[in-house]
Motif scaffolding. Structure first.
Motif, PDB file in Angstrom:
ATOM      1  N   ARG A 165       0.818  -1.210   0.000  1.00 30.07           N
ATOM      2  CA  ARG A 165       0.000   0.000   0.000  1.00 30.07           C
ATOM      3  C   ARG A 165       0.852   1.261   0.000  1.00 30.07           C
ATOM      4  NH1 ARG A 165      -4.390   1.828   4.618  1.00 30.07           N
ATOM      5  NH2 ARG A 165      -2.536   2.638   5.662  1.00 30.07           N
ATOM      6  N   LYS A 219      -1.904  -8.903  -0.458  1.00 26.94           N
ATOM      7  CA  LYS A 219      -2.918  -8.035  -1.058  1.00 26.94           C
ATOM      8  C   LYS A 219      -2.342  -7.174  -2.178  1.00 26.94           C
ATOM      9  CE  LYS A 219      -5.404  -7.667   3.364  1.00 26.94           C
ATOM     10  NZ  LYS A 219      -5.893  -6.737   4.410  1.00 26.94           N
ATOM     11  N   SER A 230      -8.949   1.087  -0.939  1.00 26.16           N
ATOM     12  CA  SER A 230      -9.756   0.798   0.250  1.00 26.16           C
ATOM     13  C   SER A 230      -9.644   1.922   1.276  1.00 26.16           C
ATOM     14  CB  SER A 230      -9.315  -0.523   0.890  1.00 26.16           C
ATOM     15  OG  SER A 230      -9.599  -1.620   0.057  1.00 26.16           O
ATOM     16  N   GLU A 271      -8.655  -5.597  -3.258  1.00 23.95           N
ATOM     17  CA  GLU A 271      -7.389  -6.020  -2.660  1.00 23.95           C
ATOM     18  C   GLU A 271      -6.953  -7.387  -3.183  1.00 23.95           C
ATOM     19  OE1 GLU A 271      -7.808  -5.731   1.564  1.00 23.95           O
ATOM     20  OE2 GLU A 271      -8.008  -3.543   1.529  1.00 23.95           O
ATOM     21  N   PRO A 324      -7.014 -11.555  -0.624  1.00 17.11           N
ATOM     22  CA  PRO A 324      -7.251 -10.594   0.464  1.00 17.11           C
ATOM     23  C   PRO A 324      -6.551 -10.944   1.775  1.00 17.11           C
ATOM     24  CG  PRO A 324      -9.161 -11.996   0.175  1.00 17.11           C
ATOM     25  CD  PRO A 324      -8.213 -12.333  -0.941  1.00 17.11           C
ATOM     26  N   GLY A 336      -5.136  -1.902  -4.564  1.00 18.22           N
ATOM     27  CA  GLY A 336      -6.415  -2.171  -3.932  1.00 18.22           C
ATOM     28  C   GLY A 336      -6.451  -1.701  -2.491  1.00 18.22           C
ATOM     29  N   GLU A 337      -5.353  -1.899  -1.770  1.00 24.23           N
ATOM     30  CA  GLU A 337      -5.280  -1.410  -0.392  1.00 24.23           C
ATOM     31  C   GLU A 337      -5.401   0.111  -0.338  1.00 24.23           C
ATOM     32  OE1 GLU A 337      -2.670  -3.898   2.501  1.00 24.23           O
ATOM     33  OE2 GLU A 337      -1.536  -3.688   0.637  1.00 24.23           O
TER      34      GLU A 337
END
Length: 495
Positions: free
Chosen positions: A52, A258, A266, A339, A251, A262-263
């Motif tokens: 992330r 992950k 989120s 994720e 996930p 996507g993280e």
């Protein structure tokens, strides 16, 4: 879909470190060979895919907005306004040198010490090129020949190699490694999250990467670019979407499994699709797959509008009279932002566009530019189904698009560059690099008040500030060779 092999927390112990990337690993170097190299490869590939931290900062906040795929009004999205957040700009450096760089150098040392098969070493060498290519394209001159050697050779302050030298070595590594690979299954097996040890696919990937690097050099050494492009094509590049280099994320159970993009999605509700991107996708069946209206998740094309780049909330109010951005399209959270989404490193679509360019420039790959262009567009639409059945585009819709927006030979390079830009959405490292190389698409810069670049799109990101303290001599030499450590300095091949 590829199954991610879940590893024990032992994997994290292999690479976790609180240093800047050049200190010793927090493990006993005399015991590193006791950890299976396959476990190390899995961890290194996942860390290369991105967590992330750097996915949010380097890939999305900076590059996706500079390349006008994404726009936001949030002030901390520095790339949207050409601000210089030094911590964000160095995020890939900070994560890669302390993770995948250390990992791949350790793997190669272990493989040689254990006298493992040549094909395992070849795959690791190709993986090494993928890691360093992303770093050097983003920063320019970087530690390369001495990088990741803290506990291996005691090199704690590595020199910065010239990007021209790095490219020469990466091309050599790809050529030599491809020659070592056959058509069997590598001993890496399922530990290889990209191709499950398929040597033939790694060979195609090596040659496809060779073609990418060859075309990067078009402005600085056209003869070498042609020579290496010819080698790459003759060696055998990707031929279908089944050859795509990607990791299918999950996930969990750990964050490392992950998808880093996507993280970030989120955690952050600010990103919207750029008006530049949405306008280009008018009439394109990819638009309702890539975008959805923030307010109600509608994917009706008439409801999808893009947000102009370079605005804050006050400028948005002045320009449109709107108080928020909920009426604008965002990356489609039902399809592409999960994720557990795949992370793509190189696609067959990109390869077809590079073949189209090679055919245009040098008559290579059969010389039929239009055929490769159409194959690239088709592949770029079809590979989206890897995200799931909701992202499937029918052959009929693809043919309608190609009929309504046919290839025009007089605009070949622009059309190829524009489609490459679309095809690399969310792999913004490649989008940014290819735009700097080609100038396509023809992006109109923003000129947000107080920006760092005098209203021009940045040409690179910047080194981590700690280098000035922990590696000052080599940092100074790099600045003297390449130019100031600022967003507007151009890397070697970007002339």
């Amino acid at each position: 879909m590829k199954k991610v092999i879940f590893k024990l927390l032992l994997l994290l112990l292999v690479f976790t470190s609180c240093d800047n990337g050049y200190e010793e690993l927090n493990v006993d170097p005399t015991k590193s060979s006791q950890i299976d190299a396959a476990s190390k490869l899995t961890a290194t590939q996942l860390r290369m895919s991105g967590e992330r931290y750097e996915a949010w900062r380097a890939n999305l906040i900076y590059q996706s907005t500079m390349m006008q795929h994404i726009a936001t009004t949030a002030s901390y999205w520095s790339g949207d306004k050409y601000f210089w957040n030094k911590g964000y700009a160095s995020s890939l450096w900070d994560r890669y040198y302390s993770g995948p760089v250390k990992g791949i150098e350790d793997i190669l040392a272990q493989l040689k010490k254990e006298e493992q098969p040549a094909e395992m070493i070849a795959i690791a060498r190709i993986q090494r090129v993928v890691i360093y290519q992303r770093l050097t394209d983003l920063y320019g001159d970087i530690p390369y020949s001495e990088a990741g050697k803290g506990y291996l050779d005691g090199i704690l302050t590595p020199k910065y190699d010239l990007q021209s030298d790095i490219y020469a070595d990466m091309l050599k590594e790809l050529e030599e490694s491809a020659a070592e690979l056959s058509t069997g299954t590598s001993k890496w097996g399922a530990a290889d999250l990209i191709f499950d040890g398929d040597q033939a696919k790694w060979k195609k990937y090596a040659n496809s990467m060779m073609l990418r690097l060859a075309l990067r050099m078009i402005k600085v050494d056209a003869a070498a670019a042609q020579e290496w492009a010819t080698k790459a094509i003759a060696g055998g590049v990707m031929t279908s979407n089944s050859d795509i280099a990607y990791i299918q994320h999950t996930p969990g159970p750990e964050g490392i499994n992950k998808n880093g993009n996507g993280e970030a999605f989120s955690a952050d509700s600010n990103p919207r699709l750029s008006k530049t991107f949405v306008d280009f996708l008018n009439g394109d069946p990819r638009l309702p797959i890539l975008g959805a209206r923030r307010s109600d998740k509608s994917t009706i094309v008439a409801n999808l509008k893009g947000l102009p780049n370079g605005l804050d909330s006050d400028l948005l109010k002045t320009l449109t009279g709107e108080d928020d951005t909920n009426a604008y399209a965002e990356p489609n959270r039902a399809i592409i932002t999960g994720e557990d989404a795949p992370m793509f490193f190189q696609t067959y679509a990109e390869v077809e566009f590079m073949l189209a360019e090679s055919a245009f420039r040098w008559g290579l790959a059969g010389g039929n530019v239009e055929s490769h262009y159409n194959a690239g567009v088709t592949a770029a639409m079809k590979y989206l189904s890897i995200y799931g059945s909701a992202a499937t585009i029918s052959d009929v819709k693809i043919q309608e698009y190609l009929t309504n927006k046919p290839f025009v030979a007089a605009n070949a390079l622009q059309m190829i560059g524009d489609q490459y830009w679309v095809a690399t959405f969310l792999n913004e490292y490649e989008t940014f690099a290819n735009w700097r190389r080609t100038g396509f698409p023809n992006l109109v810069p923003v000129n947000y008040p107080g920006n760092e670049t005098n209203g021009t799109i940045p040409r690179r990101l910047t080194y981590t500030t700690s280098e000035q303290v922990v590696n000052p001599t080599n940092y100074a030499a790099a600045i003297a060779a390449q130019g100031p450590d600022v967003l507007t300095t151009r890397v070697w091949w970007d002339k």
